[in-house]
Design an enzyme around this catalytic site. Structure first.
Site: not given
Length: 588
Positions: A453, A446
């Site tokens: 995160h 992606h």
């Protein structure tokens, strides 16, 4: 006051969402009546099943036990409807933001400056244009069948592009939050970020405590200082995020070192780590196969001895295997173990002589909201990744650098990167200018901007700041030995909850950079985006409490202190997020 037992008829909910809360009983149209009758048919079947098992039988008219409470049934339904409407209206009233991009996708016809991993590529690692066009078509239509029509180059699959279109029912919708445009492919800013990534890869096995005390990190500081956005960098700020309080004390947050109890199980934070020098994707053929979506030939090689996190390789592996909100759930458990003194003073139960918190303002509330905002943050990040930016990953960019240096192709890479000592050091060690990756499979499938995160970290840390006292001093702080085999007492400057939560957010975000996954601006933007996601959700939750509560307060990543007001959205201000200024973050 005690309410008398009463007889209640089952009533349908309003079919029209515009019906006002003050008129919960509405007439049914023929279509809505059919839907309602279909639902009551299901209720009748359920009632018969309940009767067969000895449970109270449902019917159109049931006698209820006596209740106590400030609202009767109809009033409660109307109030619940109004709370939902108020929250939704507040979000609808926010200004629609612009979504600027860096323009690289439009500027370069062969799409070498955009994310294309797992599509078919030519020998230069440039994507097949028909496959890229099919991906854009799918993103444009949102039709699930169009995503299945995208041609891939191997077995790797695109990671959840349709989540870009998912709606969020609490807080801000993902499309109502905006990010600044990331740096362009040809800019000095992107060149500086790439130089930092090369240095992060070269220094993965150096203990954080030794930064500036040996040649590689000292050279990294000197080299990075040449780039405008890194002016003022020092050994003490090398590879840190620059959040308030983050530079105090050890590189790693106390929430990644201190032990905690998971239910009745004591947990020591020692982890499996790869062996020193376990780097990947440094040969061109391997790099090209990974870009085409083919699986790696081998995996990581692991140290047989678990260790406390003590260097970049250890940290990179933590953010390789963790589940989305793992570090923040652990941090919540550690914070709850500190006792009531660590709870934020605005918590309405902190001063209560007769009541204790639980489902609201207690431990169950904290850990649940941490998980909740993590998922909302992912939706917000995935919208930006797939629908807006499609930013190139560092491993893809490094392939352009390698082909430029070998005269295989000509790309507009800023000259400051080509003159960096980092590129020469990588080329001298590995024989290519490819970015040495900590993970055999390289980056996920992606796009890069913003960091997932980082967005989760921004959201979860914001929630923890809201529930806990940021000025509370961390008791009995520790630091890992340079070999990672033990924890030692830390005797330096005082460490606070706020500073260590910011440090945790930075560790989780920029630890992905150390593994080679992301750019610095991916993380800076992700932290801001996650923070906005959490503030919007906490704003909505403010309207749901019965307790006397003045609102959540916290210190944002930019250092400003806010109180989240009772009206959702008031404390958020504009949904347009500020552009990160890396030079300020890196200033000593």
């Amino acid at each position: 006051m005690k309410k008398q037992a009463k007889t209640t008829s089952v009533q349908p909910q309003a079919a029209d969402p515009s019906v006002q809360a003050s008129s919960p009983a509405v007439s049914l149209t023929s279509a809505s009546r059919r839907r309602f009758l279909g639902r009551t048919g299901s209720l009748t079947a359920a009632a018969l099943a309940a009767g067969a098992t000895g449970l109270p039988l449902l019917s159109g008219s049931v006698a209820e036990a006596a209740e106590v409470g400030p609202l009767n049934e109809q009033e409660r339904r109307a109030r619940a409807f109004q709370v939902r409407m108020t929250c939704a209206q507040s979000q609808q009233n926010q200004p629609l933001p612009a979504h600027p991009t860096n323009g690289d996708e439009e500027l370069y016809a062969n799409k070498f400056a955009s994310f294309s991993k797992a599509l078919p590529h030519n020998n230069l690692g440039e994507p097949d244009l028909n496959a890229y066009a099919a991906l854009l078509r799918a993103m444009s239509t949102g039709n699930p069948a169009d995503f299945e029509a995208v041609t891939l180059g191997g077995s790797a699959k695109l990671v959840d592009p349709q989540s870009a279109f998912a709606f969020e029912l609490e807080g801000a919708d993902s499309h109502s939050l905006a990010l600044p445009a990331p740096p362009t492919f040809s800019s000095e800013e992107q060149a500086g970020e790439m130089a930092e990534l090369y240095w992060r890869a070269l220094t993965r096995d150096i203990a954080f405590s030794q930064y500036g005390n040996e040649i590689l990190t000292s050279t990294a500081v000197t080299d990075l200082a040449r780039f405008t956005k890194y002016s003022g960098i020092s050994a003490g700020t090398l590879f840190r995020g620059g959040l308030p309080g983050e530079a105090t004390g050890p590189f790693i947050s106390q929430f990644l070192w201190k032990p905690f109890t998971f239910s009745s199980t004591p947990i020591s934070q020692i982890y499996r780590t790869p062996t020193a020098g376990d780097d990947h994707m440094t040969s061109y053929d391997t790099w090209l196969n990974i870009q085409n979506g083919k699986p790696p030939a081998s995996g990581n090689t692991f140290d047989p001895t678990p260790r406390y996190i003590r260097n970049g390789r250890d940290l990179g592996e933590y953010v390789h295997r963790d589940f989305s909100y793992q570090a923040f759930l652990n941090a919540a458990l550690i914070l709850l173990s500190f006792g009531p003194e660590a709870i934020d003073d605005a918590n309405p139960y902190k001063s209560s002589a007769k009541q204790a918190s639980f489902a609201t303002f207690g431990g169950p509330h904290v850990v649940t909201v941490v998980a909740q905002v993590a998922n909302a943050a992912l939706k917000a990040a995935w919208y930006q990744k797939w629908s807006v930016h499609r930013r190139i990953r560092p491993e893809e960019f490094a392939g352009r650098v390698h082909n430029l240096r070998t005269n295989a192709a000509n790309y507009p890479v800023h000259s400051s990167l080509l003159n960096s000592a980092a590129v020469s050091a990588v080329q001298g060690k590995f024989g290519t200018a490819l970015l040495p990756m900590a993970y055999p499979e390289g980056c996920p499938v992606h796009p890069s901007y913003p960091g997932g995160h980082a967005t989760i970290a921004g959201a979860c840390v914001t929630v923890l700041k809201a529930f806990f006292k940021e000025t509370f001093i961390i008791p009995n702080p520790v630091v890992a030995a340079d070999d990672g085999l033990s924890l030692q007492a830390y005797n330096g400057a005082t460490l606070t909850v706020g500073g260590e939560l910011n440090k945790l957010a930075s560790n989780m975000a920029y630890g992905r950079d150390t593994a080679g996954m992301h750019w610095r601006t991916d993380e800076a933007a992700g932290l801001q985006l996650g923070e906005a996601v959490a503030i919007a959700i906490l704003s909505d939750q403010n309207l749901t409490f019965n307790e006397s509560f003045t609102g959540f307060s916290l210190t944002k990543f930019d250092g400003t202190t806010i109180r989240i007001s009772e009206r959702p959205g008031r404390s958020i201000g504009s949904t347009r997020l500020r552009s990160p200024f890396i030079s300020r973050r890196l200033a000593p």
